[in-house]
Motif scaffolding. Sequence first.
Motif, mmCIF file in Angstrom:
data_model
loop_
_atom_site.group_PDB
_atom_site.id
_atom_site.type_symbol
_atom_site.label_atom_id
_atom_site.label_comp_id
_atom_site.label_asym_id
_atom_site.label_seq_id
_atom_site.Cartn_x
_atom_site.Cartn_y
_atom_site.Cartn_z
ATOM 1 N N GLY A 316 -36.962 87.526 -31.951
ATOM 2 C CA GLY A 316 -36.132 87.724 -30.773
ATOM 3 C C GLY A 316 -36.954 88.034 -29.526
ATOM 4 N N THR A 320 -36.196 87.341 -25.436
ATOM 5 C CA THR A 320 -36.157 88.258 -24.294
ATOM 6 C C THR A 320 -37.164 87.817 -23.235
ATOM 7 O OG1 THR A 320 -37.612 89.692 -25.552
ATOM 8 C CG2 THR A 320 -35.340 90.339 -25.435
ATOM 9 N N LEU B 93 -25.447 87.880 -28.245
ATOM 10 C CA LEU B 93 -26.075 89.189 -28.048
ATOM 11 C C LEU B 93 -25.018 90.264 -27.774
ATOM 12 C CD1 LEU B 93 -29.158 88.096 -25.907
ATOM 13 C CD2 LEU B 93 -29.100 88.637 -28.340
ATOM 14 N N LYS B 96 -23.441 91.400 -30.946
ATOM 15 C CA LYS B 96 -24.273 92.353 -31.666
ATOM 16 C C LYS B 96 -24.104 93.760 -31.088
ATOM 17 C CE LYS B 96 -26.285 89.570 -34.546
ATOM 18 N NZ LYS B 96 -26.686 89.722 -35.929
ATOM 19 N N ILE B 312 -32.555 93.677 -29.016
ATOM 20 C CA ILE B 312 -32.529 92.235 -28.732
ATOM 21 C C ILE B 312 -33.730 91.560 -29.358
ATOM 22 C CG2 ILE B 312 -32.738 90.468 -26.967
ATOM 23 C CD1 ILE B 312 -31.068 91.780 -25.228
ATOM 24 N N GLU B 315 -33.267 89.698 -32.443
ATOM 25 C CA GLU B 315 -32.258 88.643 -32.515
ATOM 26 C C GLU B 315 -32.836 87.238 -32.317
ATOM 27 O OE1 GLU B 315 -29.585 89.308 -33.749
ATOM 28 O OE2 GLU B 315 -29.608 91.471 -33.567
#
Lengths: 466, 466
Positions: A316, A320, B93, B96, B312, B315
């Motif tokens: 992830g 970001t 997101l 989540k 994040i 993810e």
Amino acid sequence: MGLAENMVKKITIIVLGIVIWFLPHPPEISIDAWHLFAVFITTIFGVILGAFSILVASVLGMVIAVLTGTIDPKTAFSGFSNDIVLLIVVAFLIAKAVVRSGLGKRIALLMIKRFGKTTLGLGYSLIATDMIIAPAFPSNTARSGLLFPIIYSISIVNGSNPEKGTEKKLGSFLMFTSMFGIGLSSAMWLTAMAANPAGAEIAESYGVHIGFGTWILASSIPTIIAAIIAPWVLYKIYPPQIKDTPNAPLHAQKELEKMGRMSRDEIITAIIFVLLVVFWALSDTLNINKTIIAFLGLGLLLATNVFKVKEIKKEGEALTTMIWFAILYIMSSQLNELHFMDYVGNLMAVQIEFLPKQVAFVLLVFVYIVLHYLFVSQTAHMMALLGVFLGAAITLGINPTPLALMLLFATNYFSVITPQGSSCNILYISSGYITPKEVYKYGGILTFLSFIIYMIFGLPWISIVL
Amino acid sequence: MGLAENMVKKITIIVLGIVIWFLPHPPEISIDAWHLFAVFITTIFGVILGAFSILVASVLGMVIAVLTGTIDPKTAFSGFSNDIVLLIVVAFLIAKAVVRSGLGKRIALLMIKRFGKTTLGLGYSLIATDMIIAPAFPSNTARSGLLFPIIYSISIVNGSNPEKGTEKKLGSFLMFTSMFGIGLSSAMWLTAMAANPAGAEIAESYGVHIGFGTWILASSIPTIIAAIIAPWVLYKIYPPQIKDTPNAPLHAQKELEKMGRMSRDEIITAIIFVLLVVFWALSDTLNINKTIIAFLGLGLLLATNVFKVKEIKKEGEALTTMIWFAILYIMSSQLNELHFMDYVGNLMAVQIEFLPKQVAFVLLVFVYIVLHYLFVSQTAHMMALLGVFLGAAITLGINPTPLALMLLFATNYFSVITPQGSSCNILYISSGYITPKEVYKYGGILTFLSFIIYMIFGLPWISIVL
């Protein structure tokens, strides 16, 4: 940091943004350009002050810019399909695959065996490697994709891992050294960065001829001096916790013996990696998009099961990074499109009209560097400002040749002035070894240190050899 | 699956792709359109056959399309900045965050308390909820962003979690039911999907008037029948492991008491979630981009620390989903841009010229549905083919009103024919509860079941009421 302190910071930033937004804007630029500037500068201050993380600041910045109609959604989102942004995302995933296959560990052990007695020595060896491959490698971003997995592996092998909170042991220092090193290796050679030849062409239109030979002649001395001094300064102000590792080479040797022969996954990864390097180096000649080469590498790593889909699902971090970089990239591009950058450049050029030539010279280079706080692309910066600054200098009767060289070298070494200052930084930062805030601090110091080195050693040297 | 078997599949797919590539292409379409078709159909077959995962197949498909010059890199990457693609990533997101805040659990427990005696009952209650909110919610993708976190929480609360290999307990069935349910709720109301009013306008140009009232009158009976039958069929062919949970409501009641009052994070999430729902529902009226609303929600969740940046970073699933969906989206759009879809539509229309009217009618609807295998957007499909099919029907003397309605309803319920058949599927699939391969199988069955239901119950009903 206390909750109250953070709240104060957040409120300060928001008030600052609102104030800038409503300040009267210069008549030469549009109201949208001014508003975008307000949002962008507030976003950046928010990160520098530590009020928001770079992700949060970027997302909120974009939302405000779009909701106020300063930029349209289509433009705001366009950074996500920018090929440099995608190149970074894919290179990040490839780096993970190189590490997981075991190949990264092997290359890391080989480097430690050869240069690993001290952490500083490792840092120098990384810069040296970069310098040697750079002239054949016209994409600095692709070069970061090549170096990063090796440094990442060296760090992991040495027990320095941000997931375990041990990033400062050794990884942070090596990452920062190499991140800055890419700026220097790009300054060294005309062909080490895509923007360099374009910059030489702009200079040509102002009567300054810079070929491959002139460039390396002029850059060699100040760049080598910077490559010696800067890592040492960084070593003092941003020290690795592990400094001396006299037994590391022997240990690496033993580990290599333990690893034995290359595994299937390592061999496949090595072949794909060499393929990538060759294609990246030849991409301009063959006219192949660098990002699609990266996707090819990723596709092959996945299809051969060296890198598994379920492993990507843990990455992830790449997402970001993609989000904040895509947003900042587009904000800065738009600021440029709206002629905000031209305006500032011209303003500066006019201001220095009455100064002595030497002072004006220094100031032009200094301001050129400072303005990089506003840019998310070295190429865009150079395209927007190099001509403006050279034109102003000629009007003032300044010799444009040394100035052009100083500005072109700066275009490369100022890459680390902000986290988003160059696409080459992004891999290093997304690794978790370096925080965006640290880049503002130490990257700023390295940039201004380089400015001084290039001025003190570069200018006399150029006047001798050219 | 054995290594050898997988290798045979991979080779079969590659050979298939090469054969289609070199087949003589119809003179009406360009060589690029044909080549893109070859790549796209091979990619899709690769997934259906299980030779490659959807991520690998998509990445390799794009690489081949770009390296052969079939599409240029800029176009190939443009899907990554498409606002529907980004909406899905951000909605994922947010979902989540809803779960992590505890709010998801609370809503899930409330639903279980009310409808949780059987898994099938829960499935029906999800579809019913969707049906009720749909007319005020013109984005089916945004609606999936609203329903998904609730279903995700229900599954987690019931111990069904793909990370633990327990997805089949209950989550897979509920996810699939709701994913298909969105197609039905969109077919129910003129205003439940952005493409519906556009489709009604296309029909208008062929002399068919469909208003809000006509639509709901015509859709009600077949849609309600499909909403009753289809979940039951799915329950038989794709059963949840947990079927009856007579104690679940009581258990949920106790859990709710244990949770006590809403926490700070839950309250903030609830406020942001309501804000999102209101803005999404009003986005067309207020002319606000839906994706920027999602980014606003994400930014606020991050800024208030309800959702943390480090969360994040785990993810990566959102990233893999983004990659394959962006690629397939663009391949399909390009195929459409290159008039491949028009060509196929026209070809079909000509072929049925000599058939009896009733047979031609059924065939037109059937072929319209089958062609959705080539599309990654329901709207694009409808824009490309609705007019072609209505025109052909009128030439043959077929009554265009029932046909227009049948095609418009199909445009909604055929969403689950492939994983990429609708942007609403993506959240459900990226959750890990449903594999792309399962969608090809069960989604195909549900689509053709719906086709039969709408034909058998819808056509007579329409002839009575209209």
